[in-house]
Design a protein around this motif. Sequence first.
Motif, PDB file in Angstrom:
ATOM      1  N   PHE A   1      64.742   8.108   2.538  1.00 43.44           N
ATOM      2  CA  PHE A   1      65.965   8.791   2.124  1.00 43.44           C
ATOM      3  C   PHE A   1      66.947   7.793   1.512  1.00 43.44           C
ATOM      4  N   LYS A   2      67.119   6.628   2.153  1.00 43.22           N
ATOM      5  CA  LYS A   2      68.026   5.608   1.616  1.00 43.22           C
ATOM      6  C   LYS A   2      67.556   5.105   0.251  1.00 43.22           C
ATOM      7  N   VAL A   3      66.260   4.892   0.116  1.00 45.50           N
ATOM      8  CA  VAL A   3      65.724   4.408  -1.161  1.00 45.50           C
ATOM      9  C   VAL A   3      65.934   5.457  -2.252  1.00 45.50           C
TER      10      VAL A   3
ATOM     11  N   TYR B   1      67.997   5.077  -5.639  1.00 43.28           N
ATOM     12  CA  TYR B   1      67.310   5.377  -6.895  1.00 43.28           C
ATOM     13  C   TYR B   1      68.143   6.341  -7.736  1.00 43.28           C
ATOM     14  N   CYS B   2      68.626   7.424  -7.116  1.00 39.59           N
ATOM     15  CA  CYS B   2      69.430   8.406  -7.845  1.00 39.59           C
ATOM     16  C   CYS B   2      70.744   7.794  -8.325  1.00 39.59           C
ATOM     17  N   LEU B   3      71.354   6.956  -7.514  1.00 33.71           N
ATOM     18  CA  LEU B   3      72.589   6.280  -7.938  1.00 33.71           C
ATOM     19  C   LEU B   3      72.336   5.339  -9.114  1.00 33.71           C
ATOM     20  N   ALA B   4      71.198   4.645  -9.081  1.00 35.06           N
ATOM     21  CA  ALA B   4      70.854   3.759 -10.199  1.00 35.06           C
ATOM     22  C   ALA B   4      70.623   4.560 -11.479  1.00 35.06           C
ATOM     23  N   MET B   5      69.947   5.703 -11.368  1.00 38.51           N
ATOM     24  CA  MET B   5      69.730   6.556 -12.535  1.00 38.51           C
ATOM     25  C   MET B   5      71.050   7.108 -13.059  1.00 38.51           C
ATOM     26  N   LEU B   6      71.951   7.489 -12.161  1.00 38.51           N
ATOM     27  CA  LEU B   6      73.277   7.962 -12.587  1.00 38.51           C
ATOM     28  C   LEU B   6      74.057   6.850 -13.289  1.00 38.51           C
ATOM     29  N   ALA B   7      73.973   5.645 -12.768  1.00 32.09           N
ATOM     30  CA  ALA B   7      74.643   4.513 -13.411  1.00 32.09           C
ATOM     31  C   ALA B   7      74.066   4.275 -14.807  1.00 32.09           C
ATOM     32  N   PHE B   8      72.761   4.408 -14.923  1.00 30.29           N
ATOM     33  CA  PHE B   8      72.120   4.235 -16.225  1.00 30.29           C
ATOM     34  C   PHE B   8      72.561   5.323 -17.198  1.00 30.29           C
ATOM     35  N   VAL B   9      72.693   6.559 -16.718  1.00 30.30           N
ATOM     36  CA  VAL B   9      73.165   7.667 -17.553  1.00 30.30           C
ATOM     37  C   VAL B   9      74.592   7.410 -18.010  1.00 30.30           C
ATOM     38  N   VAL B  10      75.441   6.961 -17.099  1.00 32.13           N
ATOM     39  CA  VAL B  10      76.832   6.637 -17.462  1.00 32.13           C
ATOM     40  C   VAL B  10      76.861   5.529 -18.505  1.00 32.13           C
ATOM     41  N   LEU B  11      76.023   4.522 -18.331  1.00 31.91           N
ATOM     42  CA  LEU B  11      75.948   3.429 -19.301  1.00 31.91           C
ATOM     43  C   LEU B  11      75.520   3.948 -20.676  1.00 31.91           C
ATOM     44  N   LEU B  12      74.568   4.855 -20.710  1.00 34.32           N
ATOM     45  CA  LEU B  12      74.139   5.425 -21.991  1.00 34.32           C
ATOM     46  C   LEU B  12      75.248   6.249 -22.636  1.00 34.32           C
TER      47      LEU B  12
END
Length: 146
Positions: free
Chosen positions: A92-94, A98-109
């Motif tokens: 669950f923590k991983v 993972y979802c937070l990293a993907m959200l950060a990547f989306v924000v960066l894009l």
Amino acid sequence: MNDTAAGANQTMPPAIRRQNALTLLLVLGTALALAVRINISPMMMNQVMDYTEEGGAFYEKLHFGTYMILLMLPITLFSQPIRLWGDEIDRFKVLIWYCLAMLAFVVLLFITGRPGSSVFIIDTYLVAGAAGLIALALGGCEASSG
């Protein structure tokens, strides 16, 4: 109908019956969302909106099932207590990270002016992480009957 089955259902406290009904409703909603995501093809989506065409609005590029899964995530996580044991806690923590990293990547894009590229990340990777979180949360929602 069996008398013991009817008696067991009547002796169950109303709070546990409501919790079991809510869990069943969440499972069915998630199953519907996953079925929509898997079974509605891009060709069918193109008949309703410009899903795979060049250009167009950002919201048109996300699958209907994506919206449904992303809607089910907060509903599932905040509607009932989640009980995780052993390796489920680490998974669950991983998945959260993972979802937070993907959200950060989306924000960066979005910041770099590439919102169209972020749709692919949302539609594939972020939704997969969200579905995993929902599965873990629903798997750990067990109401005790005793």
